[in-house]
Write an enzyme that holds these catalytic residues in place. Structure first.
Site, PDB file in Angstrom:
ATOM      1  N   CYS A   1       0.728  -1.201  -0.009  1.00 48.49           N
ATOM      2  CA  CYS A   1       0.018   0.068   0.034  1.00 48.49           C
ATOM      3  C   CYS A   1       0.812   1.224  -0.011  1.00 48.49           C
ATOM      4  CB  CYS A   1      -1.013   0.028   1.266  1.00 48.49           C
ATOM      5  SG  CYS A   1      -1.916   1.347   1.126  1.00 48.49           S
TER       6      CYS A   1
ATOM      7  N   CYS B   1      -0.558   4.083   2.115  1.00 48.18           N
ATOM      8  CA  CYS B   1      -0.368   3.913   3.362  1.00 48.18           C
ATOM      9  C   CYS B   1       1.163   4.200   3.879  1.00 48.18           C
ATOM     10  CB  CYS B   1      -0.690   2.505   4.011  1.00 48.18           C
ATOM     11  SG  CYS B   1      -2.371   1.884   3.203  1.00 48.18           S
ATOM     12  N   ASP B   2       2.013   3.693   3.124  1.00 46.96           N
ATOM     13  CA  ASP B   2       3.540   3.630   3.722  1.00 46.96           C
ATOM     14  C   ASP B   2       4.429   4.463   2.744  1.00 46.96           C
ATOM     15  OD1 ASP B   2       2.347   1.592   5.812  1.00 46.96           O
ATOM     16  OD2 ASP B   2       2.673   0.199   4.280  1.00 46.96           O
TER      17      ASP B   2
END
Ligand code: NDP
Length: 317
Positions: A136, A139-140
């Site tokens: 992701c 997300c990261d």
């Protein structure tokens, strides 16, 4: 805990298709229960700008789109619950869904559990998930500001991740296992034109380095044509290699294709041995490996909801 009442409908999954089904069934006063599963909000919740969902001329952020759909469903009486389905019994009427030790009974079921990100399944990759290995980018990506990273894959997901990650990383190496790219022309051209993105084709990842340090230090790569191995020093590896359908609970209960996607007739009707299974409908990415768009997922969620209404009406409810 066993619920005393039997639900009119339960929807598995709170992505685009599940929430559209929730909006429609809630507006039809069926008080749908939406089980959010292990990836609440589905894939839109881990994406960034969605530019092709009709109605947003400037685009809309995926999480915002999902949040709006949730609010819309709840406004009409949908109930959302964080729960993961352990097993399902479709031989009984009403159907029985097991959520841990809880049992939920329902007259109809809408399966909208989507598909999850695929992994390379290398032991070193699995050991480093959350320590520099991620599926992701949204997300990261932020954690790798100022670092060099790699993205694996040659489809639109990989291009999208690579482009997104240039916001943080100084250099993104996109590694594709073949010479052929599945990505659409526009996405491929955008990625190829980006000065921070470098392409490595015909290359596989043999090992993610850094298991002992618990931090990605690099990738051991192999050129498929020459067999030559090399080390690419990177701080993170992002997977963009497609998805696995979340339909394991239905193995043997419904017809699945060889990759585990639910086979449907007339868009949303599920089957077993090619016979329609009454009251069980599937929509979104769990049954669509061709289009896989937010708008098509939403469309099939709508179809499933309308079929639920029709089914309940025909069965005197
Ligand atoms: P795709 O199936 O299109 O592509 C998967 C890619 O991963 C391929 O390049 C494939 O290689 C590679 N791959 C698969 N397994 C492995 C493996 N084990 N090791 C190495 N490489 C592997 O998936 P996407 O998720 O990219 O796209 C799915 C759908 O979603 C498409 O229809 C796409 O257009 C759409 N999409 C649209 C977006 C947008 O419009 N903004 C964004 C993201 C997706 P190979 O070709 O060799 O099999």
């Amino acid at each position: 805990m066993h619920e005393n009442t039997t639900r009119d409908t339960v929807i598995l999954g709170s992505g685009c298709s599940g929430l559209t089904a929730a909006i429609y069934t809630a507006r039809a006063n069926l008080k749908p229960l939406v089980l959010e599963g292990h990836e609440p909000g589905g894939q839109l919740s881990i994406t960034t700008l969605v530019e092709n969902f009709p109605g947003w001329p400037e685009g809309v952020q995926g999480p915002e789109l999902i949040e709006n759909m949730k609010r819309q469903a709840v406004r009409f009486g949908a109930e959302l619950r964080m729960a993961h389905l352990s097993s399902v019994d479709l031989s009984k009427h009403p159907f029985e869904l097991k959520i841990g030790s809880d049992v939920i009974k329902t007259h109809t079921l809408i399966i909208a559990s989507g598909a999850s990100a695929r992994w390379l399944n290398l032991p070193s990759e699995q050991a480093l998930i959350g320590h520099g290995v991620s599926s992701c980018a949204t997300c990261d990506g932020f954690f790798f500001s100022g670092k060099e990273i790699a993205v694996i894959g040659g489809g639109d997901s990989a291009m999208e991740e690579a482009l997104f990650l240039t916001r943080f990383a100084t250099k993104v190496t996109l590694i594709n296992r073949s010479e052929r790219f599945r990505a659409s022309k526009i996405m491929l051209e955008r990625a190829m034109a980006h000065p921070q993105i470098k392409f490595l084709s015909n290359t596989t990842v043999e090992e993610v380095l850094g298991v002992e340090e618990k931090d990605v230090k690099g990738l051991r790569l192999k050129n498929r044509a020459s067999g030559e191995e090399s080390i690419l020093p990177v701080s993170a590896m992002f997977l963009g290699i497609g998805h696995e359908p979340n339909a394991k609970a239905f193995t043997g209960l419904l017809d699945l294709d060889p990759d585990g996607y639910i086979l449907t007739k007339s868009n949303v009707f599920t089957t077993l041995n090619e016979e329609i299974v009454p009251g069980v409908f599937a929509c979104g990415d769990i049954q669509d490996r061709r289009y896989r768009q937010a708008i098509t997922a939403a469309g099939s969620g709508c179809m499933a909801a309308l079929e639920v209404e029709k089914y309940l009406e025909e069965h005197g409810r």
